[in-house]
Design a protein around this motif. Structure first.
Motif, PDB file in Angstrom:
ATOM      1  N   VAL A  64     -14.318   8.725  16.619  1.00 55.97           N
ATOM      2  CA  VAL A  64     -13.580   9.942  16.261  1.00 55.97           C
ATOM      3  C   VAL A  64     -13.242   9.929  14.775  1.00 55.97           C
ATOM      4  O   VAL A  64     -13.410  10.943  14.075  1.00 55.97           O
ATOM      5  N   LEU A  65     -12.788   8.783  14.271  1.00 54.58           N
ATOM      6  CA  LEU A  65     -12.494   8.701  12.840  1.00 54.58           C
ATOM      7  C   LEU A  65     -13.760   8.850  12.010  1.00 54.58           C
ATOM      8  O   LEU A  65     -13.740   9.466  10.931  1.00 54.58           O
ATOM      9  N   ASN A  93     -14.941  13.071   6.399  1.00 55.22           N
ATOM     10  CA  ASN A  93     -15.064  13.990   5.269  1.00 55.22           C
ATOM     11  C   ASN A  93     -13.821  14.851   5.070  1.00 55.22           C
ATOM     12  O   ASN A  93     -13.780  15.690   4.153  1.00 55.22           O
ATOM     13  N   GLU A  94     -12.818  14.661   5.923  1.00 53.75           N
ATOM     14  CA  GLU A  94     -11.568  15.385   5.744  1.00 53.75           C
ATOM     15  C   GLU A  94     -10.809  14.810   4.539  1.00 53.75           C
ATOM     16  O   GLU A  94     -11.010  13.657   4.150  1.00 53.75           O
ATOM     17  N   SER A  95      -9.939  15.618   3.959  1.00 52.02           N
ATOM     18  CA  SER A  95      -9.133  15.134   2.836  1.00 52.02           C
ATOM     19  C   SER A  95      -8.125  14.104   3.333  1.00 52.02           C
ATOM     20  O   SER A  95      -7.739  14.101   4.509  1.00 52.02           O
ATOM     21  N   ASP A  96      -7.702  13.236   2.433  1.00 49.27           N
ATOM     22  CA  ASP A  96      -6.725  12.186   2.745  1.00 49.27           C
ATOM     23  C   ASP A  96      -7.182  11.319   3.914  1.00 49.27           C
ATOM     24  O   ASP A  96      -6.390  10.955   4.796  1.00 49.27           O
ATOM     25  N   ARG A 129      -9.114   5.245  -2.519  1.00 48.18           N
ATOM     26  CA  ARG A 129      -8.742   4.832  -1.166  1.00 48.18           C
ATOM     27  C   ARG A 129      -9.528   5.560  -0.079  1.00 48.18           C
ATOM     28  O   ARG A 129      -9.899   4.961   0.931  1.00 48.18           O
ATOM     29  N   ASP A 130      -9.784   6.858  -0.286  1.00 43.94           N
ATOM     30  CA  ASP A 130     -10.559   7.595   0.725  1.00 43.94           C
ATOM     31  C   ASP A 130     -11.952   7.003   0.872  1.00 43.94           C
ATOM     32  O   ASP A 130     -12.450   6.817   1.991  1.00 43.94           O
ATOM     33  N   ASP A 131     -12.585   6.708  -0.262  1.00 43.07           N
ATOM     34  CA  ASP A 131     -13.924   6.111  -0.213  1.00 43.07           C
ATOM     35  C   ASP A 131     -13.895   4.724   0.435  1.00 43.07           C
ATOM     36  O   ASP A 131     -14.802   4.352   1.178  1.00 43.07           O
ATOM     37  N   PHE A 132     -12.851   3.976   0.135  1.00 45.42           N
ATOM     38  CA  PHE A 132     -12.698   2.651   0.739  1.00 45.42           C
ATOM     39  C   PHE A 132     -12.565   2.775   2.265  1.00 45.42           C
ATOM     40  O   PHE A 132     -13.210   2.026   3.014  1.00 45.42           O
ATOM     41  N   ALA A 133     -11.755   3.710   2.713  1.00 43.67           N
ATOM     42  CA  ALA A 133     -11.570   3.925   4.151  1.00 43.67           C
ATOM     43  C   ALA A 133     -12.887   4.328   4.813  1.00 43.67           C
ATOM     44  O   ALA A 133     -13.220   3.852   5.909  1.00 43.67           O
ATOM     45  N   ARG A 134     -13.649   5.183   4.149  1.00 45.11           N
ATOM     46  CA  ARG A 134     -14.954   5.589   4.692  1.00 45.11           C
ATOM     47  C   ARG A 134     -15.896   4.397   4.784  1.00 45.11           C
ATOM     48  O   ARG A 134     -16.642   4.251   5.761  1.00 45.11           O
ATOM     49  N   ALA A 135     -15.875   3.565   3.760  1.00 46.58           N
ATOM     50  CA  ALA A 135     -16.757   2.397   3.766  1.00 46.58           C
ATOM     51  C   ALA A 135     -16.420   1.460   4.926  1.00 46.58           C
ATOM     52  O   ALA A 135     -17.322   0.937   5.601  1.00 46.58           O
TER      53      ALA A 135
END
Length: 372
Positions: free
Chosen positions: A99-100, A105-108, A154-160
């Motif tokens: 789900v995540l 691609n959502e903000s924050d 941080r967003d890119d880190f979370a996506r990675a």
């Protein structure tokens, strides 16, 4: 499947470390927290889906079963909790890694990931929280993206992180045994336990030592016994002893002054089907404030194993140890030795006396690692 699962699991750990390195967190204490917590999130996610598929095979058929799960009424969904084994975290559809992944691609998105981890920890705090000697609860997760100091990354880190987790399926490892998980745990922390006892060395006792001690203490398994380590570190000694006895035949008790080591022990208990003992993991100073009691007195244990904290200096605790409430453990009394080095040896002697005092009368058995 064990070799294939070992390679797959170690590869994920390496990939998570590569992500941390790419964001400037390589070989840091922050990397340590991120790796262990991301790995734990993946394990709990896949254990939940593994148990759900066993309990509700009709509900989890098809490629879009998670979408159907999300459409369930809240009250009906909560009833699922009673059909799952108690050694798994209970998750809502919003917590699932897939789900995540679809929301990345959502903000924050970093906040979304962190909020998810905190929510899982709060929902499952009753069985997964470590307790401090003062009674505070340490939950499962931190806000791991906040270890990245540059907020714009941080967003890119979370996506990675999510992209590494989503492409591996751990459901096959849920039925692996102790040897598999002990190997994985050793690999998970190997970079933080090098340089001949460096920064994180207190967390880990080598498997070979732990297995020998367990084999000596438990020639034949017993039922309903208690096992204890007053300086537990990551719990390797306890895990080998519990494996020799049988996870369902023993209850683990521990104490350690280090919060990081207590968190590692919790992870070790989760991986080795000893979730029922997490409530007995105490973060605190065993020498000055031993925690485990029964009927108002310090608890006695059937088995005690320990790799005493040789590197810690307890010299400043002498006055506290001289108090009457602590002295009853020390049949040799508190020595008055002014030299710091000798004080260390005196404190080590007192540590051994604490272990002997904590053994069940007549039947208690202990094994301790000693310096050479």
């Amino acid at each position: 499947m064990t070799l294939e699962n070992t390679i797959k699991t170690k590869t994920l750990i390496d990939d998570l470390k590569a992500v941390c390195a790419g964001y400037g967190l390589g070989n840091s204490s922050s990397e340590f927290d991120i790796i262990t917590q991301a790995f734990l999130y993946k394990y709990l996610n896949d254990k939940f889906t593994f148990q759900l598929k066993k309990a509700k095979p009709g509900l989890t058929k098809g490629k879009k079963w998670q979408e159907q799960l999300a459409k369930m009424d809240d009250d009906e969904y909560r009833l699922l909790q009673f059909e799952l084994e108690s050694n798994a975290a209970f998750l809502f559809p919003r917590h699932l890694i897939t789900v995540l992944f679809n929301r990345q691609n959502e903000s924050d998105f970093a906040q979304t990931l962190d909020d998810t981890l905190i929510d899982i920890g709060q929902m499952n705090s009753g069985i997964f929280s470590v307790t401090t000697e003062g009674g505070s609860k340490i939950q499962l997760f931190d806000r791991i993206t906040e270890f990245v100091k540059d907020a714009s990354k941080r967003d890119d880190f979370a996506r990675a992180i999510i992209n590494k987790l989503v492409h591996v399926n751990f459901e096959e490892i849920m039925e692996e045994g102790f040897d598999f998980f002990s190997t994985i745990f050793e690999y998970l922390i190997k970079d933080y336990n090098n340089d001949s006892g460096g920064k994180y060395a207190e967390y880990y006792t080598p498997q070979a030592v732990s297995k020998i001690m367990a084999a000596i203490l438990v020639p034949e398994p017993e039922n309903n016994v208690t096992i204890y380590d007053p300086s537990a570190g990551s719990g390797t000694l306890l895990m080998n002893l519990a494996h020799a006895i049988g996870p369902k035949k023993c209850t683990v008790y521990s104490q350690d002054i280090s919060q990081k080591s207590s968190n590692l022990l919790r992870l070790n208990l989760i991986l080795n089907n000893l979730v029922h003992s997490i409530g007995n993991v105490i973060q605190g100073n065993t020498m000055t404030a031993p925690y485990h009691r029964e009927n108002g007195h310090l608890r006695k244990f059937d088995y005690i194993v320990s790799n005493p904290p040789f590197k810690l200096d307890f010299s400043d605790d002498i006055d506290e140890l001289k108090k009457k409430i602590n002295q009853n453990r020390f049949f040799a009394g508190i020595p008055n030795v002014p030299e710091k080095a000798k004080n260390k040896m005196a404190i080590y002697s007192l540590f051994l006396q604490h272990i002997m005092f904590s053994l069940a009368e007549k039947t208690g058995k202990a094994a301790v690692v000693v310096p050479t």
